[in-house]
Design an enzyme around this catalytic site. Structure first.
Site, PDB file in Angstrom:
ATOM      1  N   ASN A 198      -7.203  24.577   2.816  1.00  7.63           N
ATOM      2  CA  ASN A 198      -6.270  25.600   3.284  1.00  7.63           C
ATOM      3  C   ASN A 198      -5.352  25.137   4.414  1.00  7.63           C
ATOM      4  O   ASN A 198      -4.279  25.698   4.614  1.00  7.63           O
ATOM      5  CB  ASN A 198      -7.007  26.889   3.670  1.00  7.63           C
ATOM      6  CG  ASN A 198      -8.065  26.676   4.722  1.00  7.63           C
ATOM      7  OD1 ASN A 198      -8.503  25.552   4.968  1.00  7.63           O
ATOM      8  ND2 ASN A 198      -8.498  27.748   5.351  1.00  7.63           N
ATOM      9  N   GLU A 208     -17.524  24.477  11.314  1.00  6.13           N
ATOM     10  CA  GLU A 208     -16.632  25.643  11.381  1.00  6.13           C
ATOM     11  C   GLU A 208     -16.670  26.266   9.999  1.00  6.13           C
ATOM     12  O   GLU A 208     -16.062  25.750   9.055  1.00  6.13           O
ATOM     13  CB  GLU A 208     -15.221  25.206  11.779  1.00  6.13           C
ATOM     14  CG  GLU A 208     -14.360  26.355  12.259  1.00  6.13           C
ATOM     15  CD  GLU A 208     -13.596  27.006  11.126  1.00  6.13           C
ATOM     16  OE1 GLU A 208     -14.062  28.077  10.660  1.00  6.13           O
ATOM     17  OE2 GLU A 208     -12.573  26.478  10.705  1.00  6.13           O
ATOM     18  N   CYS A 268     -10.138  31.296   7.241  1.00  2.45           N
ATOM     19  CA  CYS A 268     -11.389  31.901   7.700  1.00  2.45           C
ATOM     20  C   CYS A 268     -11.141  32.874   8.838  1.00  2.45           C
ATOM     21  O   CYS A 268     -11.987  33.716   9.145  1.00  2.45           O
ATOM     22  CB  CYS A 268     -12.376  30.818   8.115  1.00  2.45           C
ATOM     23  SG  CYS A 268     -11.683  29.645   9.292  1.00  2.45           S
ATOM     24  N   GLU A 278     -14.179  23.420  18.209  1.00  2.00           N
ATOM     25  CA  GLU A 278     -13.077  22.480  18.016  1.00  2.00           C
ATOM     26  C   GLU A 278     -11.930  22.922  18.901  1.00  2.00           C
ATOM     27  O   GLU A 278     -11.684  24.114  19.085  1.00  2.00           O
ATOM     28  CB  GLU A 278     -12.645  22.449  16.549  1.00  2.00           C
ATOM     29  CG  GLU A 278     -13.729  21.883  15.635  1.00  2.00           C
ATOM     30  CD  GLU A 278     -13.250  21.704  14.212  1.00  2.00           C
ATOM     31  OE1 GLU A 278     -13.430  20.587  13.673  1.00  2.00           O
ATOM     32  OE2 GLU A 278     -12.715  22.664  13.616  1.00  2.00           O
TER      33      GLU A 278
END
Length: 476
Positions: A150, A249, A283, A457
């Site tokens: 994505n 993640e 997400c 992150e």
């Protein structure tokens, strides 16, 4: 497409088995390129190259590493149009969205160029023993990076930049749907001064076997993954065998709460960004929209009108706002979510019917009166569908928002800052957007709680994911 082979030790190679797979343009369903598919032998070659390169890289001064990353930012910033084109062609997102991603991706190089010189340690006096406590951060070791489709550029640079800042070498496994953007980044990194072997890229149709093999190599010490919670669990099982340092993640099911005192202009703008950024294929996308009953009708009308104004088409056309979804499977899953919600009582305010013809398109869709039993309430929609529910009680909406195994991001819209902050603190999420529909920022620690991941992150924490803390006890 110019760069379609594996990238190992600074060279383009066809792979041990010389097998290839097609990358499809989601706007036309035509083949964009045939890309080399890595095998186990290629993974071993990449690990050998990374091991050799890391010894010198880790020994360089933080400033030397910083300058290379700074140069990478400068080069990528000068070529944003080029990378946006790659993103649009293989991912489908509209040009403006692709430019946003390219800019965001480049910024990770600048941020971690600045962080590379700030791996601060500590010297203190132990109060009981009188010894000196010396603490320093050292490169953790080789890192395997597994990135999703994505965000073909940003999910790679968000991992590469902190790893290089920390002194680590990496092997990247990009998603099979979108490997071209990451491959195209490699000549830029060469030009920036990244030495051969430090960054290796292994596209492959044998992702599971390839990654599992690398995670069982004793030289690998970090695995960083962005993707679904289901795949993340499997990688954690593999990582456990070698006790690797994991940065995960994972999935999300983001609630977006609009209180009755919200500025509806701000709320609609924020909801559009939280829902439609990257076509909802994120997400962080607003998955459950809770609107106070007192403003639900007005919010829904404004939101519907904003969605209706979006132009759907091939993302290479600058006038297009909404491109295709990445593949037929994603489009069909979105259509199933809508059909299920409607069958259970939801009302289609706009959209809901995919167009005929080539391309994996699904129109911007607004559903109101969505019941709690609808499947889209419990799973990521990953598409341009907004599912609106109403509420009247603050305690109830907090409970509904937290009623999920996921905990990545939530959004709150209210002009009462005292209440808004109280609600934010009670939401079980790693990130909250307060009167904002965008939380992603290279300078901020991105990550979730519960089944949405481990570690962070971005921010200073992003570099520390690729470092180990060493403590030395001394007396003098």
């Amino acid at each position: 497409m110019e760069f379609t082979d594996l990238y190992i030790n600074g060279k383009w190679v066809p792979g041990a088995a010389k097998e290839r797979f097609d990358v499809i343009n989601p706007a036309t369903e035509e083949v964009l390129a045939s890309v080399a598919s890595a095998e186990i032998a290629d993974a071993d070659a990449a690990l050998n190259a990374a091991e050799a390169a890391m010894a010198d890289w880790a020994a360089r001064t933080p400033r030397e590493r910083s300058e290379v990353l700074r140069k990478a930012w400068e080069l990528m910033t000068a070529r944003l149009e080029e990378f946006a084109r790659y993103i649009t062609l293989e991912n489908g997102k509209a040009r403006a969205d692709a430019m946003g991603e390219a800019t965001y991706a480049a910024e990770f190089f600048r941020w971690f160029a600045e962080e590379a010189v700030r791996a601060d340690g500590l010297i203190t006096h132990a109060p009981a023993s009188g010894a000196r406590i010396m603490v320093q951060h050292k490169p953790a070791g080789l890192a395997v990076l597994v990135t999703p489709w994505n965000y073909p550029a940003a999910m790679g640079t968000r991992k590469i930049a902190p790893a290089l800042a920390a002194g680590c070498a990496v092997i990247i496994k990009p998603a099979s749907e979108t490997p071209l953007t990451m491959l195209a980044l490699m000549p830029l990194l060469e030009e920036a001064g990244v030495p051969p072997g430090l960054v290796n890229v292994l596209p492959s149709k044998r992702t599971s076997a390839l990654v599992d093999h690398m995670l069982h190599d004793p030289r690998v010490r970090v695995v960083s993954f962005t993707g679904s919670t289901g795949v993340g669990r499997k990688l954690l099982h593999s990582a456990a065998d070698q006790v690797l340092k994991p940065a995960m993640e994972l999935g999300g099911n983001a609630p977006l709460i609009v209180f009755d005192d919200a500025d509806l202009d701000v709320a609609v703008e924020g909801a559009m960004l939280a829902k439609m950024r990257n076509l909802g294929e994120a997400c962080t996308a607003a998955n459950r929209i809770y609107v106070h009953e007192a403003v639900a009708a007005e919010f829904t009308r404004r939101f519907r009108d904003a969605m209706a104004a979006l132009k759907v088409g091939d993302g290479t056309d600058p006038s297009v706002d909404v491109g295709p979804l990445v593949n037929a499977e994603t489009r069909d899953k979105v259509a199933e979510f809508v059909a299920d919600a409607v069958a259970k009582g939801a009302r289609v305010e706009i959209g809901g019917t995919p167009p005929n013809g080539p391309g994996f398109y699904y129109p911007p869709t607004v559903l109101s009166n969505v019941p709690a039993t609808a499947n889209c309430v419990h799973d990521e929609i990953f598409g341009p569908v907004a599912a609106i529910q109403t509420f009247t009680d603050q305690e109830d909406v907090i409970a509904r928002a937290n009623d999920t195994e996921y905990g990545l991001v939530a959004y709150v819209f209210s002009e009462d800052m005292k209440r808004a902050l109280q609600v934010c603190e009670r939401l079980e999420y790693g990130m909250v957007g307060l009167n904002r529909g965008l939380v992603s920022d290279p300078a901020a620690p991105f990550g979730g709680v519960k089944q949405s991941g481990l570690g962070r992150e971005g921010g200073h924490e992003g570099m520390l994911e690729f470092m180990e803390t060493q403590y030395i006890s001394a007396s003098w």
